[in-house]
Design an enzyme around this catalytic site. Structure first.
Site, PDB file in Angstrom:
ATOM      1  N   HIS A 172       0.991  -1.463   0.593  1.00  0.00           N
ATOM      2  CA  HIS A 172       0.212  -0.271   0.137  1.00  0.00           C
ATOM      3  C   HIS A 172       0.283   1.215   0.494  1.00  0.00           C
ATOM      4  O   HIS A 172       0.308   2.478   0.115  1.00  0.00           O
ATOM      5  CB  HIS A 172      -0.623   0.004   0.908  1.00  0.00           C
ATOM      6  CG  HIS A 172      -2.101  -0.452   1.204  1.00  0.00           C
ATOM      7  ND1 HIS A 172      -3.456  -0.296   0.484  1.00  0.00           N
ATOM      8  CD2 HIS A 172      -1.657  -2.102   1.530  1.00  0.00           C
ATOM      9  CE1 HIS A 172      -4.237  -2.031   0.940  1.00  0.00           C
ATOM     10  NE2 HIS A 172      -3.635  -2.170   1.341  1.00  0.00           N
ATOM     11  N   THR A 189      -8.898   6.149  -2.790  1.00  0.00           N
ATOM     12  CA  THR A 189     -10.058   5.452  -2.899  1.00  0.00           C
ATOM     13  C   THR A 189     -11.509   6.179  -2.685  1.00  0.00           C
ATOM     14  O   THR A 189     -12.302   6.740  -3.732  1.00  0.00           O
ATOM     15  CB  THR A 189     -10.334   4.412  -2.049  1.00  0.00           C
ATOM     16  OG1 THR A 189     -10.049   4.901  -0.394  1.00  0.00           O
ATOM     17  CG2 THR A 189      -9.290   3.425  -2.511  1.00  0.00           C
ATOM     18  N   LYS A 244      -8.973  13.157   3.877  1.00  0.00           N
ATOM     19  CA  LYS A 244      -8.696  12.218   3.407  1.00  0.00           C
ATOM     20  C   LYS A 244      -8.220  12.455   5.075  1.00  0.00           C
ATOM     21  O   LYS A 244      -7.648  13.527   5.225  1.00  0.00           O
ATOM     22  CB  LYS A 244      -8.178  11.929   2.346  1.00  0.00           C
ATOM     23  CG  LYS A 244      -7.572  13.809   2.260  1.00  0.00           C
ATOM     24  CD  LYS A 244      -6.358  13.846   0.530  1.00  0.00           C
ATOM     25  CE  LYS A 244      -7.588  13.365  -0.600  1.00  0.00           C
ATOM     26  NZ  LYS A 244      -7.087  11.759  -1.293  1.00  0.00           N
ATOM     27  N   ARG A 245      -7.198  12.017   5.082  1.00  0.00           N
ATOM     28  CA  ARG A 245      -5.699  11.879   6.088  1.00  0.00           C
ATOM     29  C   ARG A 245      -5.366  13.649   6.407  1.00  0.00           C
ATOM     30  O   ARG A 245      -5.190  13.346   4.762  1.00  0.00           O
ATOM     31  CB  ARG A 245      -5.299  10.471   6.613  1.00  0.00           C
ATOM     32  CG  ARG A 245      -5.297   9.579   7.314  1.00  0.00           C
ATOM     33  CD  ARG A 245      -6.316   9.484   8.643  1.00  0.00           C
ATOM     34  NE  ARG A 245      -5.274   9.810  10.123  1.00  0.00           N
ATOM     35  CZ  ARG A 245      -4.961   9.104  10.352  1.00  0.00           C
ATOM     36  NH1 ARG A 245      -5.744   7.894  10.692  1.00  0.00           N
ATOM     37  NH2 ARG A 245      -4.118   9.511  11.583  1.00  0.00           N
ATOM     38  N   LYS A 274     -14.542   8.067  -4.358  1.00  0.00           N
ATOM     39  CA  LYS A 274     -15.989   8.340  -4.321  1.00  0.00           C
ATOM     40  C   LYS A 274     -16.851   9.351  -4.781  1.00  0.00           C
ATOM     41  O   LYS A 274     -18.531   9.191  -5.075  1.00  0.00           O
ATOM     42  CB  LYS A 274     -15.884   7.869  -2.679  1.00  0.00           C
ATOM     43  CG  LYS A 274     -15.420   6.983  -2.333  1.00  0.00           C
ATOM     44  CD  LYS A 274     -15.504   7.041  -0.538  1.00  0.00           C
ATOM     45  CE  LYS A 274     -14.329   5.986  -0.472  1.00  0.00           C
ATOM     46  NZ  LYS A 274     -13.935   6.086   1.536  1.00  0.00           N
ATOM     47  N   LYS A 286      -0.064  14.278   1.088  1.00  0.00           N
ATOM     48  CA  LYS A 286      -1.740  15.051   0.632  1.00  0.00           C
ATOM     49  C   LYS A 286      -1.644  16.713  -0.527  1.00  0.00           C
ATOM     50  O   LYS A 286      -3.224  16.519  -0.847  1.00  0.00           O
ATOM     51  CB  LYS A 286      -2.564  14.013   1.470  1.00  0.00           C
ATOM     52  CG  LYS A 286      -2.359  12.417   1.432  1.00  0.00           C
ATOM     53  CD  LYS A 286      -4.145  12.679   2.354  1.00  0.00           C
ATOM     54  CE  LYS A 286      -3.540  10.436   2.463  1.00  0.00           C
ATOM     55  NZ  LYS A 286      -4.600   9.888   1.465  1.00  0.00           N
TER      56      LYS A 286
HETATM   57  C1  LIG Z   1     -12.528   6.538   1.185  1.00  0.00           C
HETATM   58  C2  LIG Z   1     -12.415   7.246   2.851  1.00  0.00           C
HETATM   59  C3  LIG Z   1     -10.601   7.298   3.389  1.00  0.00           C
HETATM   60  C4  LIG Z   1      -9.625   7.239   1.907  1.00  0.00           C
HETATM   61  O1  LIG Z   1      -9.699   8.801   1.559  1.00  0.00           O
HETATM   62  P1  LIG Z   1      -8.209   9.424   0.380  1.00  0.00           P
HETATM   63  O2  LIG Z   1      -8.941  10.270  -0.174  1.00  0.00           O
HETATM   64  O3  LIG Z   1      -8.438   8.303   0.133  1.00  0.00           O
HETATM   65  O4  LIG Z   1      -7.077   8.670   0.813  1.00  0.00           O
HETATM   66  C5  LIG Z   1     -10.384   7.689   4.159  1.00  0.00           C
HETATM   67  N1  LIG Z   1     -11.546   7.871   5.337  1.00  0.00           N
HETATM   68  C6  LIG Z   1     -12.620   7.761   5.095  1.00  0.00           C
HETATM   69  C7  LIG Z   1     -13.236   8.469   6.181  1.00  0.00           C
HETATM   70  C8  LIG Z   1     -12.896   7.625   4.075  1.00  0.00           C
HETATM   71  O5  LIG Z   1     -14.404   7.105   3.400  1.00  0.00           O
END
Ligand SMILES: *Cc1c(COP(=O)(O)O)cnc(C)c1O
Length: 832
Positions: free
Chosen positions: A375, A674, A566-567, A678, A572
């Site tokens: 990952h 991911t 995101k985190r 979404k 990022k």
């Molecule tokens: C999808 C998701 C992530 C991952 O987000 P990235 O933009 O891919 O880093 C992190 N936290 C939650 C709650 C998510 O639903």
């Protein structure tokens, strides 16, 4: 696989048990009342919404039970291969809404609750989220469980039942503070404890040589301590099918018999203390998306859940009467990152020490069993354990790893004679500085399949961190681009869009996401576009209400919603987004006539509690937000909000409300992402770099429907190789210089010029993630976004196309690829 005949089948037990199984709203209403009375001891007159939540959850679990038991029964009878997904994290999100959706029971539940004077949405909101993960990696595991069940694959998820999941984030004076997450405090109606499914976990001590009954020399592990792992099972119901798989999470308990010594000497409190220490193993999730270096408890957690899971597989094999030599035909075990990679040594130990196989037979089985998903490319995130710590905790495993390494390095030497540098690079033991066990190397050596999580990431893996392994075993490498479940993140999160898709495409799209393509035939229909916009507008209003309730900030759903959730991580680049916001602010302040379509910038995400730079970025977001939102000269065109405590629960409100998705990581750093998928499926346009799965999203959607900017992974590597100097970019860009000076001046911090100095110095002096190098391209690209937004009809067409071409990013596609290309898994339809 042979099987024992059951005395009673599910069918005979369940005849006439309507209140437990009936699916219409009247029966469901009765079932809720029954549970209120018999399980909660409450009369409706005094029941709270939380009581109703629990009663409804129990009623729905009853309705899963028949499918759940029938599924296990069928897998056992049919004896087909079982996929075991080993993950230290499962970021599940609330179960109730998802189970209602997957069972087709939303309408019935809504009617039942209405008849009881309750509102289903308020009841759903009572569910505390099982946040047993940090972010993308844990959420991926949860999406994969949903797809495995929906595609009717025999599968089980194995993980850790943390008593405290990911911390709850609160914002105080603009700073993140952490609160413990007590998700179990109100009880967990979804899980079933199986105290009879329990295994011993050894710990510490030493090993010794002995001669067995056949006169063979063997090794024995004499542990210092033993704890027990107890199974807690959660049903994972597939969508529109009768398959209901299992997530089995392990909880640590004291192994009572082991502390008898203390009881016998009368030291009762020492025995109790040992019990408490045993149970700390599963107390708390490490709140970091990178490894916490050298933490003994984290190694304990990893070994604990892995040995329980492998012992469970052996029990299942024995129950079915399968031969130990056939282990790999019965189980495909996937390692979600290196966290479970101690499994390679542990399966060897179980096969050799406990089942008496010889080394070669055990090794063949082990390699045929495991697959490893990588990952991350970030070198600091590759897990290693200091040798002394590892030896102290797992002395037998260190011996096994030495022997694996000895044989492996012989193979390397045979393939690459006279290449001692290569041997040192590939060794399972790192020798630079303090000796380390390299878990990624153990995972690679012990797995027949190694995959990255997006095409670019898999290529970079082969070219960088795992290049030596690729040179040795090119056939082991493949790519499995991540995906997300369209059930939770489209159908459940976006009911407005679901209704429009159902009407336009029919009902099958959630399990056949390629059908979204058919939306394209409607993009030239103005009435369809109008409905598309109305759905988005309602989602934005829903999010605006949530943001106002949680922050007091008022947002206008007519504005462009520009979202980064995101985190919080330097790679990022939330701070790049901020530099753009401050640029707009500065332009407005300098030229009040400066015109652009009004935008609301939303952020959300947690920072690891010890990651001070990330925490300062949160503070800066809030400081900029406070200044801008309070300034009437700009707040008619700019608003900024930080949504506290980003979680799966509020993610379901956030993704569907975005017009623009920020995916702006330094190219080469985000393995896949991911969140990007979404957003896309919910009709957001993406501004992004050529990183992770962004590359494939852009391939699908077409360059004309994606806002691309920034240096490529190759260019980033080249620039850093040449010696990147952020000062050059500062000197050549007056606007950037003014932005950095404004942040450094204390303008956003009530005159305090200290608080953001570390961030300003980080960017102007080292800038490890090339924020300044990509700034100008980013700002220019954002001007393109504003221009595109000005043409709402064209924007809507692009929004529809983003959704329509997102089908590839269903986790169903990803899981079908894993099943076919790595696991050799056949689906098994379930009939109740
Ligand atoms: C999808 C998701 C992530 C991952 O987000 P990235 O933009 O891919 O880093 C992190 N936290 C939650 C709650 C998510 O639903």
């Amino acid at each position: 696989m042979p099987h024992a005949k059951r005395a009673t089948s599910s069918a005979t037990i369940l005849s006439g048990a309507d209140v437990r199984t009936g699916l219409d709203s009247a029966v469901l209403q009765q079932a809720v009342l029954d549970h209120l009375y018999y399980s909660l001891g409450r009369l409706p007159a005094v029941a709270t919404p939380a009581n109703y939540y629990r009663a409804l959850a129990l009623a729905i679990r009853d309705r899963l039970q028949q499918r759940w038991i029938r599924t296990s029964e069928t897998y056992f009878e049919r004896g087909r291969k079982l996929a075991c997904y080993l993950s230290a994290e499962f970021l599940l999100g609330p179960h109730l809404g998802n189970n209602l959706l997957n069972l087709g029971l939303e309408q019935a539940a809504r009617e039942a609750l209405t008849a009881l004077g309750q509102d289903l949405d308020a009841i759903l909101d009572c569910e505390p989220e099982p946040g047993l993960g940090n972010g993308g990696l844990g959420r991926l595991a949860a999406c994969y469980l949903d797809s495995l069940a929906t595609l009717q694959y025999p599968a089980i998820g194995y993980g850790i039942r943390y008593e405290f999941g990911i911390f709850a984030q609160e914002i105080r004076d603009g700073w993140q503070t952490e609160r413990t997450d007590k998700w179990l405090s109100g009880g967990n109606p979804w899980e079933i404890a199986k105290p009879d499914i329990a295994y011993e976990v050894k710990w510490g001590g030493h090993t010794e040589r002995y001669i067995d009954d056949d006169g063979a020399e063997r090794r024995r592990w004499v542990p210092y301590r033993v704890v027990r792992g107890i199974a807690y099972d959660t049903p994972i119901q597939g969508y529109g099918v009768d398959t209901c798989n299992t997530l089995r999470l392990w909880s640590a308990e004291a192994a009572e018999s082991f502390d008898f010594q203390a009881f016998n000497t009368g030291d009762y409190f020492q025995a109790v203390d040992a019990k408490l220490r045993s149970e700390t193993i599963t107390k708390v999730l490490y709140p970091n998306d990178e490894p916490a270096i050298g933490k003994r408890l984290r190694l304990a957690q990893q070994y604990f859940f892995v040995t329980c899971s492998l012992q469970d597989m052996l029990r299942i094999l024995d129950l079915a009467g399968g031969a130990i030599e056939q282990f790999a035909e019965h189980f495909a075990v996937q390692l979600n990152d290196t966290h479970p990679s101690i499994g390679v040594a542990e399966l060897m130990r179980l096969l050799i020490d406990e089942r008496g196989l010889d080394w070669d037979a055990a090794w063949t089985i082990t390699v045929a069993t495991f697959g490893y998903t990588n990952h991350t490319l970030l070198p600091e995130a590759l897990e290693t354990w200091p040798l002394p710590l590892f030896r102290e905790v797992l002395p037998r495993h260190l011996e096994i790893i030495y022997e694996i390494n000895r044989r492996f390095l012989d193979e390397v030497r045979a393939c690459f004679p006279d290449d001692s540098a290569r041997v040192a690079r590939m060794s399972l033991i790192g020798e630079a500085g303090e000796k380390q066990v390299r878990m990624a190397h153990l995972a690679c050596v012990g797995s027949h399949a190694i995959n990255g999580v997006a095409a670019l990431h898999s290529e970079l893996l082969k070219a960088s961190v795992l290049s030596d392994f690729h040179a040795l075993w090119p056939e082991r490498f493949s790519n499995k681009t991540n995906g997300v479940t369209p059930r939770r993140f489209l159908a459940l999160a976006n009911p407005g869009l679901r209704a429009l898709l159902d009407e336009t495409l029919g009902a099958s799209w959630p399990v056949d996401l390629g059908r979204l393509r058919e939306l394209e035939s409607h993009i030239d229909d103005p009435a369809f576009r109008e409905r598309w916009r109305a759905v988005k507008h309602a989602n934005k209003q829903r999010l605006a209400d949530y943001v106002q309730a949680h922050t007091g900030i008022v947002l206008d759903p007519d504005w462009l919603f520009d979202i980064q959730v995101k985190r919080i991580h330097e790679y990022k680049r939330q701070h790049l987004n901020l530099l753009h916001i401050v640029t707009l602010y500065q332009r407005l302040k300098t030229y009040p006539a400066f015109s652009f379509p009004p935008r609301a910038f939303l952020f959300g995400g947690k920072a690891a509690p010890g990651y001070f730079t990330a925490k300062r970025i949160i503070k800066l977001i809030n400081a900029v937000a406070e200044t801008i939102n309070a300034d009437p000269e700009v707040n008619g065109r700019l608003k900024v909000a930080f949504v506290p405590n980003f979680s799966v629960k509020n993610a379901q409100l956030i993704y569907p409300a975005a017009d623009l998705s920020e995916q702006i990581s330094t190219a080469g750093k985000e393995a896949s992402g991911t969140g990007n998928m979404k957003f896309m499926l919910n009709g957001a346009l993406t501004i992004g770099t050529l990183d992770g799965a962004n590359v494939e999203m852009r391939d699908e959607v077409g360059a004309e429907n994606f806002f691309l900017f920034g240096r490529t992974a190759d260019e980033v590597a080249r620039l850093q190789g040449e010696g990147y100097r952020p000062a050059d970019y500062l000197a050549g860009d007056d606007e950037l210089k003014a932005v950095m000076e404004l942040i450094g001046s204390g303008h956003f911090s009530g005159g305090d010029s200290e608080v953001f100095r570390p961030l300003v110095e980080n960017l102007t002096q080292s800038d490890p993630f090339l924020v300044l190098a990509d700034y100008a391209a980013y700002v220019a690209c954002q001007e393109g976004v504003s221009a595109a937004w000005a043409d709402q009809e064209q924007w809507t067409r692009m929004s529809i196309i983003n959704c329509a071409r997102g089908g590839k990013f269903s986790s169903d596609r990803a899981i079908a690829e894993y099943a076919r290309e790595i696991w050799g898994l056949q689906s098994v339809p379930i009939q109740v």
